[in-house]
Design a protein around this motif. Structure first.
Motif, PDB file in Angstrom:
ATOM      1  N   MET A 152       0.844  -1.201   0.000  1.00  0.00           N
ATOM      2  CA  MET A 152       0.000   0.000   0.000  1.00  0.00           C
ATOM      3  C   MET A 152       0.877   1.248   0.000  1.00  0.00           C
ATOM      4  SD  MET A 152      -3.391  -0.783   2.294  1.00  0.00           S
ATOM      5  CE  MET A 152      -2.628  -0.962   3.886  1.00  0.00           C
ATOM      6  N   ASP A 153       0.427   2.246  -0.740  1.00  0.00           N
ATOM      7  CA  ASP A 153       1.154   3.516  -0.806  1.00  0.00           C
ATOM      8  C   ASP A 153       0.150   4.634  -1.061  1.00  0.00           C
ATOM      9  OD1 ASP A 153       3.255   5.286  -0.767  1.00  0.00           O
ATOM     10  OD2 ASP A 153       3.916   4.878  -2.813  1.00  0.00           O
ATOM     11  N   VAL A 154       0.552   5.862  -0.738  1.00  0.00           N
ATOM     12  CA  VAL A 154      -0.308   7.025  -0.930  1.00  0.00           C
ATOM     13  C   VAL A 154       0.466   8.099  -1.682  1.00  0.00           C
ATOM     14  CG1 VAL A 154      -1.764   8.758   0.178  1.00  0.00           C
ATOM     15  CG2 VAL A 154      -1.467   6.510   1.257  1.00  0.00           C
ATOM     16  N   ALA A 155      -0.150   8.653  -2.718  1.00  0.00           N
ATOM     17  CA  ALA A 155       0.429   9.772  -3.470  1.00  0.00           C
ATOM     18  C   ALA A 155      -0.424  11.001  -3.206  1.00  0.00           C
ATOM     19  CB  ALA A 155       0.451   9.449  -4.968  1.00  0.00           C
ATOM     20  N   TYR A 156       0.209  12.175  -3.280  1.00  0.00           N
ATOM     21  CA  TYR A 156      -0.497  13.408  -2.934  1.00  0.00           C
ATOM     22  C   TYR A 156      -0.497  14.407  -4.075  1.00  0.00           C
ATOM     23  CZ  TYR A 156      -0.476  11.614   1.788  1.00  0.00           C
ATOM     24  OH  TYR A 156      -0.681  10.824   2.896  1.00  0.00           O
TER      25      TYR A 156
ATOM     26  N   PHE B 105      -0.418  -9.519  -4.167  1.00  0.00           N
ATOM     27  CA  PHE B 105       0.304 -10.556  -4.900  1.00  0.00           C
ATOM     28  C   PHE B 105       0.015 -11.933  -4.311  1.00  0.00           C
ATOM     29  CE2 PHE B 105       2.634  -6.905  -6.198  1.00  0.00           C
ATOM     30  CZ  PHE B 105       3.395  -7.235  -7.314  1.00  0.00           C
ATOM     31  N   ASP B 106      -0.024 -12.933  -5.165  1.00  0.00           N
ATOM     32  CA  ASP B 106       0.001 -14.310  -4.704  1.00  0.00           C
ATOM     33  C   ASP B 106       1.441 -14.615  -4.289  1.00  0.00           C
ATOM     34  OD1 ASP B 106      -1.214 -17.185  -4.692  1.00  0.00           O
ATOM     35  OD2 ASP B 106       0.677 -17.351  -5.786  1.00  0.00           O
ATOM     36  N   ALA B 107       1.639 -15.111  -3.087  1.00  0.00           N
ATOM     37  CA  ALA B 107       2.995 -15.296  -2.559  1.00  0.00           C
ATOM     38  C   ALA B 107       3.779 -16.372  -3.303  1.00  0.00           C
ATOM     39  CB  ALA B 107       2.935 -15.630  -1.078  1.00  0.00           C
ATOM     40  N   GLU B 108       3.096 -17.381  -3.808  1.00  0.00           N
ATOM     41  CA  GLU B 108       3.797 -18.479  -4.487  1.00  0.00           C
ATOM     42  C   GLU B 108       4.171 -18.105  -5.919  1.00  0.00           C
ATOM     43  OE1 GLU B 108       3.220 -23.232  -5.591  1.00  0.00           O
ATOM     44  OE2 GLU B 108       1.791 -22.204  -4.273  1.00  0.00           O
ATOM     45  N   SER B 109       3.213 -17.640  -6.701  1.00  0.00           N
ATOM     46  CA  SER B 109       3.484 -17.292  -8.095  1.00  0.00           C
ATOM     47  C   SER B 109       4.114 -15.913  -8.237  1.00  0.00           C
ATOM     48  CB  SER B 109       2.189 -17.340  -8.909  1.00  0.00           C
ATOM     49  OG  SER B 109       1.306 -16.292  -8.512  1.00  0.00           O
ATOM     50  N   MET B 110       3.960 -15.075  -7.180  1.00  0.00           N
ATOM     51  CA  MET B 110       4.451 -13.691  -7.167  1.00  0.00           C
ATOM     52  C   MET B 110       3.827 -12.862  -8.290  1.00  0.00           C
ATOM     53  SD  MET B 110       8.433 -14.340  -6.045  1.00  0.00           S
ATOM     54  CE  MET B 110       8.796 -12.599  -5.878  1.00  0.00           C
TER      55      MET B 110
ATOM     56  N   ALA C 171      10.698  -9.227   2.279  1.00  0.00           N
ATOM     57  CA  ALA C 171      10.965  -8.071   1.421  1.00  0.00           C
ATOM     58  C   ALA C 171      11.979  -8.436   0.338  1.00  0.00           C
ATOM     59  CB  ALA C 171      11.473  -6.906   2.264  1.00  0.00           C
ATOM     60  N   LYS C 172      13.005  -9.172   0.724  1.00  0.00           N
ATOM     61  CA  LYS C 172      14.056  -9.568  -0.224  1.00  0.00           C
ATOM     62  C   LYS C 172      13.492 -10.472  -1.325  1.00  0.00           C
ATOM     63  CE  LYS C 172      18.785 -11.391  -0.398  1.00  0.00           C
ATOM     64  NZ  LYS C 172      18.614 -12.328  -1.518  1.00  0.00           N
ATOM     65  N   LYS C 173      12.588 -11.368  -0.957  1.00  0.00           N
ATOM     66  CA  LYS C 173      11.984 -12.270  -1.932  1.00  0.00           C
ATOM     67  C   LYS C 173      11.271 -11.498  -3.038  1.00  0.00           C
ATOM     68  CE  LYS C 173       8.451 -15.872  -2.432  1.00  0.00           C
ATOM     69  NZ  LYS C 173       7.434 -16.703  -1.742  1.00  0.00           N
TER      70      LYS C 173
ATOM     71  N   LYS D 104      12.667  -6.870  -7.046  1.00  0.00           N
ATOM     72  CA  LYS D 104      12.945  -6.999  -8.473  1.00  0.00           C
ATOM     73  C   LYS D 104      13.765  -5.803  -8.922  1.00  0.00           C
ATOM     74  CE  LYS D 104      10.541  -7.697 -12.888  1.00  0.00           C
ATOM     75  NZ  LYS D 104       9.202  -7.808 -13.531  1.00  0.00           N
ATOM     76  N   TYR D 105      13.411  -4.654  -8.349  1.00  0.00           N
ATOM     77  CA  TYR D 105      14.174  -3.429  -8.597  1.00  0.00           C
ATOM     78  C   TYR D 105      14.653  -2.900  -7.240  1.00  0.00           C
ATOM     79  CZ  TYR D 105      12.038  -3.891 -13.192  1.00  0.00           C
ATOM     80  OH  TYR D 105      11.634  -4.367 -14.420  1.00  0.00           O
ATOM     81  N   ALA D 106      14.566  -1.621  -7.005  1.00  0.00           N
ATOM     82  CA  ALA D 106      15.105  -1.048  -5.764  1.00  0.00           C
ATOM     83  C   ALA D 106      14.162  -1.171  -4.569  1.00  0.00           C
ATOM     84  CB  ALA D 106      15.458   0.425  -5.975  1.00  0.00           C
ATOM     85  N   ILE D 107      12.878  -1.430  -4.834  1.00  0.00           N
ATOM     86  CA  ILE D 107      11.849  -1.496  -3.801  1.00  0.00           C
ATOM     87  C   ILE D 107      11.066  -2.794  -3.996  1.00  0.00           C
ATOM     88  CG2 ILE D 107       9.786  -0.351  -2.874  1.00  0.00           C
ATOM     89  CD1 ILE D 107      10.862   2.259  -4.057  1.00  0.00           C
ATOM     90  N   PRO D 108      10.656  -3.473  -2.934  1.00  0.00           N
ATOM     91  CA  PRO D 108       9.851  -4.696  -3.085  1.00  0.00           C
ATOM     92  C   PRO D 108       8.630  -4.442  -3.967  1.00  0.00           C
ATOM     93  CG  PRO D 108      10.543  -4.450  -0.799  1.00  0.00           C
ATOM     94  CD  PRO D 108      10.938  -3.181  -1.501  1.00  0.00           C
ATOM     95  N   GLU D 109       8.322  -5.380  -4.819  1.00  0.00           N
ATOM     96  CA  GLU D 109       7.281  -5.200  -5.831  1.00  0.00           C
ATOM     97  C   GLU D 109       5.908  -4.793  -5.288  1.00  0.00           C
ATOM     98  OE1 GLU D 109       7.150  -5.386  -9.594  1.00  0.00           O
ATOM     99  OE2 GLU D 109       8.935  -4.499  -8.692  1.00  0.00           O
ATOM    100  N   PRO D 110       5.440  -5.335  -4.166  1.00  0.00           N
ATOM    101  CA  PRO D 110       4.120  -4.889  -3.691  1.00  0.00           C
ATOM    102  C   PRO D 110       4.059  -3.377  -3.448  1.00  0.00           C
ATOM    103  CG  PRO D 110       4.727  -6.930  -2.613  1.00  0.00           C
ATOM    104  CD  PRO D 110       5.942  -6.478  -3.359  1.00  0.00           C
ATOM    105  N   VAL D 111       5.093  -2.814  -2.843  1.00  0.00           N
ATOM    106  CA  VAL D 111       5.117  -1.369  -2.585  1.00  0.00           C
ATOM    107  C   VAL D 111       5.386  -0.601  -3.869  1.00  0.00           C
ATOM    108  CG1 VAL D 111       6.332   0.488  -1.373  1.00  0.00           C
ATOM    109  CG2 VAL D 111       5.781  -1.633  -0.172  1.00  0.00           C
ATOM    110  N   ARG D 112       6.286  -1.109  -4.705  1.00  0.00           N
ATOM    111  CA  ARG D 112       6.601  -0.414  -5.959  1.00  0.00           C
ATOM    112  C   ARG D 112       5.372  -0.325  -6.851  1.00  0.00           C
ATOM    113  NH1 ARG D 112       8.824  -0.701 -11.263  1.00  0.00           N
ATOM    114  NH2 ARG D 112       8.234  -2.888 -11.486  1.00  0.00           N
TER     115      ARG D 112
END
Length: 296
Positions: free
Chosen positions: A132-136, A147-152, A268-270, A273-281
């Motif tokens: 989850m994130d918020v933009a202003y 995300f599905d944890a297994e298939s990502m 988080a490491k799992k 993909k880039y600089a930030i974990p995919e769910p937050v990115r």
């Protein structure tokens, strides 16, 4: 809490012929750290009866004003305030006898009570991971990506928007963003939530990820882009000798609730993909797309 309205209630108390400062108004709100936010709030003042021009800098400079500095000086002189070389004598004109219940202090006390329910023990399943994130912009735009944890792979996306009632105040991010996050989580039951913000890695050891996790009795992880507090040693972050987080590349991971430092870091490491974990990115991207689409 609507911090804008709380601030206007305080500023309305400054009588004609007196001035106060951004710092004194912040103290009346309950925390001097809100001084900069007071300036932002007053710059957006919609009420004629709120004399925001009577709030100046603590060194006596008259400070800024939405109507221009010359207009502010004119209004102050009409109130009978002497301005000498661009400054006002605070020993003569300062008003700080506000009637207040110190709303920010109340928020700190609330967090202290909630903190007693916090758990740093692993107590979660790993089926779905949400970010989850918020933009202003003119409004706050919140995004939820699951995300599905297994298939990502992404299985759900959601966006909400609402009026901003709390400006950015350092260490009070939870109260700025919680209304948006509360709306996003309705009807959702992810195993773990990653939130753009801190968990334990916070001056009160109770950042937004902790606060949200306790309110919803769910495992949460804080993902921060900068280290604003604590000391780093061997990639771990400590506050007063307590291990509260761990660096992962250029970000800082801290447990929010129902998860340990090590487990939060591994999850988080799992998802890196880039600089930030995919769910937050992905939540960050979605929130900003919503803002751009709505405010173009």
């Amino acid at each position: 809490m609507n911090l804008y309205e709380e601030t206007y209630k305080i500023v309305k108390q400054i009588p004609r012929g007196r001035v106060s400062t951004y710092g004194e108004v912040a103290k009346a709100l309950g925390d001097i750290i809100a001084s900069r936010a007071v300036g932002k709030i007053l710059n957006e003042n919609p009420y004629e009866e709120v004399p925001c021009y009577r709030v100046i800098y603590s060194n006596g400079d008259i400070g800024g004003y939405a109507g221009g500095i010359e207009k502010k000086a004119e209004l102050l002189r009409q109130d009978g305030i002497e301005i000498v070389n661009g400054k006002i004598d605070l020993k003569k004109y300062l008003f700080n006898d506000f009637e207040t219940d110190y709303p920010l202090k109340k928020l700190r006390e609330e967090q202290q009570r909630l903190k007693e329910k916090l758990s740093m023990e692993d107590d979660f399943s790993v089926e779905t991971i949400a970010g989850m994130d918020v933009a202003y912009g003119k409004k706050a735009y919140g995004a939820y990506v699951e995300f599905d944890a297994e298939s990502m792979k992404i299985v759900k996306r959601k966006v909400v928007s609402m009026e901003i009632k709390f400006p950015y105040v350092p260490t009070y991010l939870a109260y700025r963003e919680l209304p948006v996050l509360q709306e996003l989580i309705k009807g959702e039951k992810p195993s773990i939530i990653m939130i753009d913000g801190n968990g334990l890695l916070h001056p009160r050891l109770f950042g937004i990820a902790c606060h949200f996790g306790v309110l919803h009795d769910i495992a949460t992880i804080g993902i921060a882009k900068k280290l604003l507090y604590g000391k780093e040693k061997d990639d771990y972050i400590f506050i007063e000798g307590k291990k509260v987080g761990k660096r992962l590349g250029k970000i800082y991971v801290s447990p929010g609730n129902k998860i340990s430092v090590e487990s939060a870091w591994k999850i988080a490491k799992k998802f890196m993909k880039y600089a930030i974990p995919e769910p937050v990115r992905q939540a960050h991207i979605l929130a900003n797309e919503a803002r751009t689409r709505d405010e173009k």
